[in-house]
Design a protein around this motif. Structure first.
Motif, PDB file in Angstrom:
ATOM      1  N   UNK A  72      -3.074  -6.357  -3.200  1.00 41.57           N
ATOM      2  CA  UNK A  72      -3.209  -4.905  -3.067  1.00 41.57           C
ATOM      3  C   UNK A  72      -1.910  -4.216  -3.481  1.00 41.57           C
ATOM      4  N   UNK A  73      -2.024  -3.199  -4.341  1.00 42.02           N
ATOM      5  CA  UNK A  73      -0.891  -2.323  -4.658  1.00 42.02           C
ATOM      6  C   UNK A  73      -0.911  -1.191  -3.637  1.00 42.02           C
ATOM      7  N   UNK A  74       0.115  -1.112  -2.755  1.00 45.84           N
ATOM      8  CA  UNK A  74       0.029  -0.168  -1.634  1.00 45.84           C
ATOM      9  C   UNK A  74       0.651   1.200  -1.878  1.00 45.84           C
ATOM     10  N   UNK A  75       1.389   1.385  -2.994  1.00 46.51           N
ATOM     11  CA  UNK A  75       2.201   2.600  -3.181  1.00 46.51           C
ATOM     12  C   UNK A  75       1.361   3.697  -3.819  1.00 46.51           C
ATOM     13  N   UNK A  76       0.468   4.231  -3.033  1.00 47.37           N
ATOM     14  CA  UNK A  76      -0.560   5.139  -3.532  1.00 47.37           C
ATOM     15  C   UNK A  76      -0.119   6.590  -3.372  1.00 47.37           C
ATOM     16  N   UNK A  77      -0.276   7.357  -4.440  1.00 52.18           N
ATOM     17  CA  UNK A  77       0.082   8.767  -4.414  1.00 52.18           C
ATOM     18  C   UNK A  77      -1.137   9.657  -4.281  1.00 52.18           C
ATOM     19  N   UNK A  78      -0.900  10.978  -4.323  1.00 47.04           N
ATOM     20  CA  UNK A  78      -2.017  11.908  -4.236  1.00 47.04           C
ATOM     21  C   UNK A  78      -2.641  12.188  -5.594  1.00 47.04           C
ATOM     22  N   UNK A  79      -2.022  11.693  -6.653  1.00 54.65           N
ATOM     23  CA  UNK A  79      -2.658  11.709  -7.955  1.00 54.65           C
ATOM     24  C   UNK A  79      -2.364  12.889  -8.849  1.00 54.65           C
ATOM     25  N   UNK A  80      -1.742  13.952  -8.327  1.00 54.26           N
ATOM     26  CA  UNK A  80      -1.595  15.180  -9.101  1.00 54.26           C
ATOM     27  C   UNK A  80      -0.155  15.564  -9.429  1.00 54.26           C
TER      28      UNK A  80
END
Length: 295
Positions: free
Chosen positions: A96-104
């Protein structure tokens, strides 16, 4: 499902029974086989980091909310998937890649979600892998690891990526002298990666002879025990009194960075990685006159 959660800082994690999430859309539910313990998990449990003058920089001021299921180094198998998931199957082994952003934000738009302005990282801002199951927001954050052991793989999404980013930022060239400060888990990963990709001469520095022995076995060309000898004198002797072309500091404490700044060649790069804490007083004249880069 059961999850080990930080309910109150500096108190033992509580085993709680939670409802297992049901994935929808592009979400994937992972059955956790391995979850690494990172020093960042300790900071979350402590409730903060040490800043200048011993001031505590609170995790809650950075947007962390408790109770929280920590664990951002996660590997396991796919339990179930939303209807939009493509290219994966049930029981497939994944990291799993855990460093997730809000995308914008600007960072997310160029693929640097780890630097997002409003991060949603698993195990930090959203529940992570210290549980039987973890919900991953999209299958795009999964890597297939069919031939790798999950215990070995789990830390790669944190320690390996952190170390690789540091090595990349150091801009090493063949025959550069690079000092890697701290021969713990991250430092050893940095040594292996620098050896594999750069062709630089690697000088490992630590206070522990046992760690330095392992560093030598993992690719360090030279080692310095900064408890037993003057590290500044040793580095200058090893570099013909020119100094190091780059320093990667996986400790990043006031004392280590003070040393870093005294062993630099002109045009040198200093990459600060660790979260030990403290403060640094810079000689501002030397920054432009010697063209240092502090990263």
């Amino acid at each position: 499902m059961q999850a080990a959660r930080i309910v109150k800082i500096k108190e033992p994690l509580e085993i709680q029974n939670l409802e297992a999430p049901k994935p929808k859309g592009s979400q994937v539910l992972i059955k956790v086989e391995s979850a690494g313990v990172c020093h960042s998990d300790i900071h979350l449990w402590d409730g903060g980091y040490e800043g200048p003058g011993g001031q505590i920089l609170k995790t809650t001021d950075r947007g962390v909310k408790y109770p929280l299921t920590p664990g951002h180094e996660v590997a396991g198998v796919i339990e179930s998937m939303g209807e939009e998931v493509e290219g994966f199957t049930k029981n497939e082994k994944v990291l799993v890649f855990p460093w997730i952003g809000e995308g914008l934000c600007p960072a997310c738009r160029i693929g640097e979600e780890n630097l997002c302005d409003k991060p949603r990282s698993l195990g930090v801002y959203n529940d992570g892998g210290y549980a039987e199951y973890v919900l991953v927001p999209s299958y795009k954050y999964l890597a297939k690891i069919p031939d790798l052991d999950t215990d070995i793989s789990a830390p790669l999404s944190c320690s390996a990526l952190t170390a690789y980013s540091a090595v990349k930022n150091a801009q090493l060239k063949p025959n550069d002298n690079v000092v890697i400060v701290g021969a713990g888990g991250l430092g050893l990963m940095g040594i292996q990666l620098a050896k594999a990709v750069s062709g630089a001469r690697i000088i490992a520095m630590d206070l522990d002879d046992n760690k330095l022995k392992v560093a030598k076995e993992n690719g360090a060309d030279l080692v310095i025990n900064s408890k037993n000898e003057d590290p500044i004198k040793a580095i200058m002797e090893l570099t013909g009194n020119l100094g190091a072309d780059a320093v990667i500091d996986f400790v990043n404490a006031s004392k280590t960075v003070e040393t870093d700044m005294q062993i630099l060649r002109r045009r040198a790069r200093v990459v600060l990685v660790g979260l030990f804490g403290g403060a640094l007083q810079l000689n501002l004249v030397s920054m432009p006159t010697r063209a240092y880069k502090l990263i």
